[in-house]
Motif scaffolding. Structure first.
Motif, PDB file in Angstrom:
ATOM      1  N   GLU A  76      15.730  10.452  -3.993  1.00 26.86           N
ATOM      2  CA  GLU A  76      16.002   9.022  -4.149  1.00 26.86           C
ATOM      3  C   GLU A  76      17.439   8.647  -3.819  1.00 26.86           C
ATOM      4  N   VAL A  77      18.345   9.614  -3.900  1.00 28.60           N
ATOM      5  CA  VAL A  77      19.762   9.313  -3.699  1.00 28.60           C
ATOM      6  C   VAL A  77      20.059   8.749  -2.310  1.00 28.60           C
ATOM      7  N   PRO A  78      19.532   9.332  -1.221  1.00 28.97           N
ATOM      8  CA  PRO A  78      19.860   8.778   0.100  1.00 28.97           C
ATOM      9  C   PRO A  78      19.465   7.310   0.263  1.00 28.97           C
ATOM     10  N   ALA A  79      18.350   6.904  -0.331  1.00 27.25           N
ATOM     11  CA  ALA A  79      17.924   5.505  -0.221  1.00 27.25           C
ATOM     12  C   ALA A  79      18.905   4.573  -0.924  1.00 27.25           C
ATOM     13  N   VAL A  80      19.425   4.994  -2.081  1.00 21.06           N
ATOM     14  CA  VAL A  80      20.397   4.151  -2.784  1.00 21.06           C
ATOM     15  C   VAL A  80      21.730   4.149  -2.035  1.00 21.06           C
ATOM     16  N   ARG A  81      22.085   5.282  -1.439  1.00 21.37           N
ATOM     17  CA  ARG A  81      23.314   5.308  -0.622  1.00 21.37           C
ATOM     18  C   ARG A  81      23.184   4.347   0.573  1.00 21.37           C
ATOM     19  N   ALA A  82      22.003   4.288   1.160  1.00 21.21           N
ATOM     20  CA  ALA A  82      21.792   3.364   2.274  1.00 21.21           C
ATOM     21  C   ALA A  82      21.927   1.916   1.800  1.00 21.21           C
ATOM     22  N   ASP A 104      14.080  10.740   5.976  1.00 22.43           N
ATOM     23  CA  ASP A 104      13.851  12.186   6.110  1.00 22.43           C
ATOM     24  C   ASP A 104      13.709  12.860   4.745  1.00 22.43           C
ATOM     25  N   ALA A 105      14.417  12.322   3.743  1.00 17.28           N
ATOM     26  CA  ALA A 105      14.359  12.919   2.408  1.00 17.28           C
ATOM     27  C   ALA A 105      13.021  12.667   1.723  1.00 17.28           C
ATOM     28  N   ASP A 106      12.346  11.584   2.098  1.00 11.71           N
ATOM     29  CA  ASP A 106      11.099  11.201   1.423  1.00 11.71           C
ATOM     30  C   ASP A 106      10.171  10.532   2.442  1.00 11.71           C
ATOM     31  N   PRO A 107       9.697  11.297   3.431  1.00 11.89           N
ATOM     32  CA  PRO A 107       9.056  10.695   4.611  1.00 11.89           C
ATOM     33  C   PRO A 107       7.715  10.028   4.373  1.00 11.89           C
ATOM     34  N   GLN A 108       7.050  10.289   3.250  1.00 13.13           N
ATOM     35  CA  GLN A 108       5.748   9.672   2.979  1.00 13.13           C
ATOM     36  C   GLN A 108       5.837   8.538   1.963  1.00 13.13           C
ATOM     37  N   ASN A 109       7.050   8.167   1.581  1.00 15.99           N
ATOM     38  CA  ASN A 109       7.239   7.114   0.592  1.00 15.99           C
ATOM     39  C   ASN A 109       7.250   5.757   1.298  1.00 15.99           C
ATOM     40  N   ALA A 110       6.172   4.988   1.121  1.00 15.97           N
ATOM     41  CA  ALA A 110       6.053   3.699   1.820  1.00 15.97           C
ATOM     42  C   ALA A 110       7.163   2.738   1.427  1.00 15.97           C
ATOM     43  N   ASP A 111       7.578   2.769   0.172  1.00 25.45           N
ATOM     44  CA  ASP A 111       8.643   1.877  -0.281  1.00 25.45           C
ATOM     45  C   ASP A 111       9.947   2.185   0.453  1.00 25.45           C
ATOM     46  N   THR A 112      10.264   3.473   0.588  1.00 24.84           N
ATOM     47  CA  THR A 112      11.475   3.879   1.308  1.00 24.84           C
ATOM     48  C   THR A 112      11.379   3.470   2.774  1.00 24.84           C
ATOM     49  N   LEU A 113      10.214   3.662   3.377  1.00 23.52           N
ATOM     50  CA  LEU A 113      10.024   3.305   4.778  1.00 23.52           C
ATOM     51  C   LEU A 113      10.207   1.803   4.998  1.00 23.52           C
ATOM     52  N   LEU A 114       9.663   0.993   4.101  1.00 22.52           N
ATOM     53  CA  LEU A 114       9.770  -0.461   4.253  1.00 22.52           C
ATOM     54  C   LEU A 114      11.194  -0.946   3.997  1.00 22.52           C
ATOM     55  N   ASP A 134       4.903   0.832  10.780  1.00 19.92           N
ATOM     56  CA  ASP A 134       3.662   1.545  11.098  1.00 19.92           C
ATOM     57  C   ASP A 134       3.517   2.806  10.255  1.00 19.92           C
ATOM     58  N   ARG A 135       4.624   3.504  10.040  1.00 18.49           N
ATOM     59  CA  ARG A 135       4.569   4.711   9.212  1.00 18.49           C
ATOM     60  C   ARG A 135       4.232   4.371   7.764  1.00 18.49           C
ATOM     61  N   ALA A 136       4.726   3.232   7.277  1.00 15.61           N
ATOM     62  CA  ALA A 136       4.397   2.806   5.912  1.00 15.61           C
ATOM     63  C   ALA A 136       2.905   2.553   5.779  1.00 15.61           C
ATOM     64  N   LEU A 137       2.321   1.919   6.778  1.00 12.30           N
ATOM     65  CA  LEU A 137       0.871   1.695   6.769  1.00 12.30           C
ATOM     66  C   LEU A 137       0.117   3.017   6.791  1.00 12.30           C
ATOM     67  N   ALA A 138       0.571   3.951   7.612  1.00 15.25           N
ATOM     68  CA  ALA A 138      -0.088   5.256   7.717  1.00 15.25           C
ATOM     69  C   ALA A 138       0.060   6.073   6.440  1.00 15.25           C
ATOM     70  N   ALA A 139       1.130   5.799   5.680  1.00  9.06           N
ATOM     71  CA  ALA A 139       1.369   6.542   4.438  1.00  9.06           C
ATOM     72  C   ALA A 139       0.488   6.045   3.296  1.00  9.06           C
ATOM     73  N   GLU A 141       0.301   2.665   2.288  1.00 11.25           N
ATOM     74  CA  GLU A 141       0.748   1.423   1.676  1.00 11.25           C
ATOM     75  C   GLU A 141      -0.368   0.386   1.851  1.00 11.25           C
ATOM     76  N   PRO A 142      -0.668  -0.403   0.825  1.00 12.74           N
ATOM     77  CA  PRO A 142      -1.821  -1.308   0.879  1.00 12.74           C
ATOM     78  C   PRO A 142      -1.838  -2.253   2.074  1.00 12.74           C
ATOM     79  N   GLY A 143      -0.702  -2.581   2.621  1.00  8.25           N
ATOM     80  CA  GLY A 143      -0.724  -3.385   3.831  1.00  8.25           C
ATOM     81  C   GLY A 143       0.052  -4.679   3.753  1.00  8.25           C
ATOM     82  N   ASP A 144       0.061  -5.341   2.615  1.00  9.98           N
ATOM     83  CA  ASP A 144       0.685  -6.657   2.521  1.00  9.98           C
ATOM     84  C   ASP A 144       2.127  -6.651   3.008  1.00  9.98           C
TER      85      ASP A 144
END
Length: 201
Positions: A76-82, A104-114, A134-139, A141-144
């Motif tokens: 979670e740290v890299p996302a907060v640093r970003a 890269d630290a959490d590649p299947q996390n839709a929230d991080t991707l979005l 697109d990756r968030a959808l593939a992971a 994520e419900p879609g909205d």
């Protein structure tokens, strides 16, 4: 600690800006730090609070350093640093590197991707933002949110209202009923395409 983080994230998302939410975030983080000062989740929550409510990027970065000492490789740290880098006005190239690290630290996390896609859209990296949607959808994520962000990114990128409307029309049926933003965006694109009656409807 998680309650504090959720309160901070809810406030930061803009869905709820009540003073009570700020107070609850601070109180919950304070309790967590008092009970377990070396709990990585507590320090992570404190970092979010310092950045979001106090605009204290240096203090937030120190808390994140502590998290990484306590739990090396925390995803979670890299996302907060970003987030800190984005709100601090870091140059685009350096920010993109941090964004990629967070994904890269959490590649299947839709929230991080979005979240990453949103930052990339704001700095004009539209093609990469589109790929992250697109990756968030593939992971799973419900879609909205991924569809909403994808069409906004596309419009900012190309100005193609017809293509944006086509993306928007992939929104799940349930969301069309419960998400007023779907109707608002659809009305806007129909108006841009000259369909005044459709926009009014």
């Amino acid at each position: 600690a998680r309650l504090a983080e959720i309160c901070a994230r809810t406030y930061g998302s803009g869905f709820d800006r009540a003073d009570e939410l700020v107070a609850r975030a601070r109180s919950s983080a304070g309790t967590a730090l008092r009970l377990a000062p070396d709990l990585p989740e507590a320090r992570l929550a404190q970092a979010r609070i310092l950045q979001l409510f106090d605009n204290d990027s240096a203090g937030a970065a120190r808390e994140l350093d502590a998290v990484e000492r306590l739990r090396p490789g925390d995803v979670e740290v890299p996302a907060v640093r970003a987030l800190i880098a984005y709100t601090s006005g870091m140059p685009a190239e350096a920010l993109q590197a941090l964004i990629r690290r967070s994904v890269d630290a959490d590649p299947q996390n839709a929230d991080t991707l979005l979240t990453a896609a949103g930052y990339l859209m704001m700095i004009g990296a539209f093609a990469e933002a589109d790929r992250y949607c697109d990756r968030a959808l593939a992971a799973g994520e419900p879609g909205d949110e991924s569809i909403r962000l994808k069409q906004l990114n596309l419009y900012t990128w190309t100005g193609d209202a017809k293509a944006c409307l086509e993306v928007l029309e992939t929104m799940p049926a349930q969301s069309r009923v419960t998400n007023p933003r779907f109707l608002s965006y659809r009305a806007g694109y129909r108006a841009k395409l000259g369909d005044s009656a459709g926009a009014i409807a």
